[in-house]
Design a protein around this motif. Sequence first.
Motif, PDB file in Angstrom:
ATOM      1  N   LEU A  82       0.824  -1.205   0.000  1.00  0.00           N
ATOM      2  CA  LEU A  82       0.000   0.000   0.000  1.00  0.00           C
ATOM      3  C   LEU A  82       0.863   1.261   0.000  1.00  0.00           C
ATOM      4  O   LEU A  82       0.523   2.255  -0.652  1.00  0.00           O
ATOM      5  N   LEU A 129      -8.340  -1.891  -4.037  1.00  0.00           N
ATOM      6  CA  LEU A 129      -7.986  -0.945  -2.987  1.00  0.00           C
ATOM      7  C   LEU A 129      -9.125   0.023  -2.692  1.00  0.00           C
ATOM      8  O   LEU A 129      -9.215   0.567  -1.589  1.00  0.00           O
ATOM      9  N   GLU A 132      -9.052   3.270  -0.329  1.00  0.00           N
ATOM     10  CA  GLU A 132      -7.855   3.315   0.512  1.00  0.00           C
ATOM     11  C   GLU A 132      -7.130   4.663   0.418  1.00  0.00           C
ATOM     12  O   GLU A 132      -6.576   5.148   1.400  1.00  0.00           O
TER      13      GLU A 132
END
Length: 253
Positions: A82, A129, A132
């Motif tokens: 990430l 994701l 995010e």
Amino acid sequence: MESPPIWRPVPALAVAVLGGVAMAAAAWLGPRGWPIWLVPLAITALAVRSTATPLVVLWAALAVGGAVPRLIEDPGKLSYALSLAEALDLAAMVAGTRWLARRGNAVVLAVGVGCLRAGIELAWSATPLGDEFAWGLHAMACAPLAQAMTLLGVTGLSWLVAAVPASLAVLLCDLNRVGAARVVSLSFALLALCAGIGAGRLEQVPSETVKVAAIGPLPGGEAEMRGLTALAAAEQAEVVVWPENAITLPAVG
């Protein structure tokens, strides 16, 4: 269009550090607390007032600022992945803002930075994701128009989070840019919209009045207290308080 004077290394690096600290604070406050507003301001300010080197330093500071809280909380492979994805995200923001600053007037720059952020988040929404990296996440709890402003995820709110600071950065750092006078009204309009969004979302908790009746020890004992309780109920008392040990329960043997 007359370019503003280039900042010396010290103030340029100070703005870069400010951006990194804001990114870290936004991550700590989670998800994307209010310091995220300082990030596009720092990016835009350096895009119009610095050379390429401070922008690289800014990108590194932002990437580290976003990664450190995540890695401290969960130092696993997913956190590293990430953090790398966020570094690419921020690289696109820095490079895109620099491109806009070198080619557009003030309004194009401010609006373009917002559109750049929204476009990046639309791309993220097509991946697992999801939200995010959505900068507008923090505003969902305090924005009455959150649903109406949302394109996919929270990109509409993120547009505001990017465009408002970009407008302010132009006013602070490049007032001679073409369109700077128009961006003044744009920035105030966007700020007013944000203020209205936040104020309108605040839930109005209705004030409630509870009528309480307190009955002290009386010569007539329990029978008199019951009579006064009935009288209090007739007067719409919702809570009636008797003295301690007012009722003696029979012993169970």
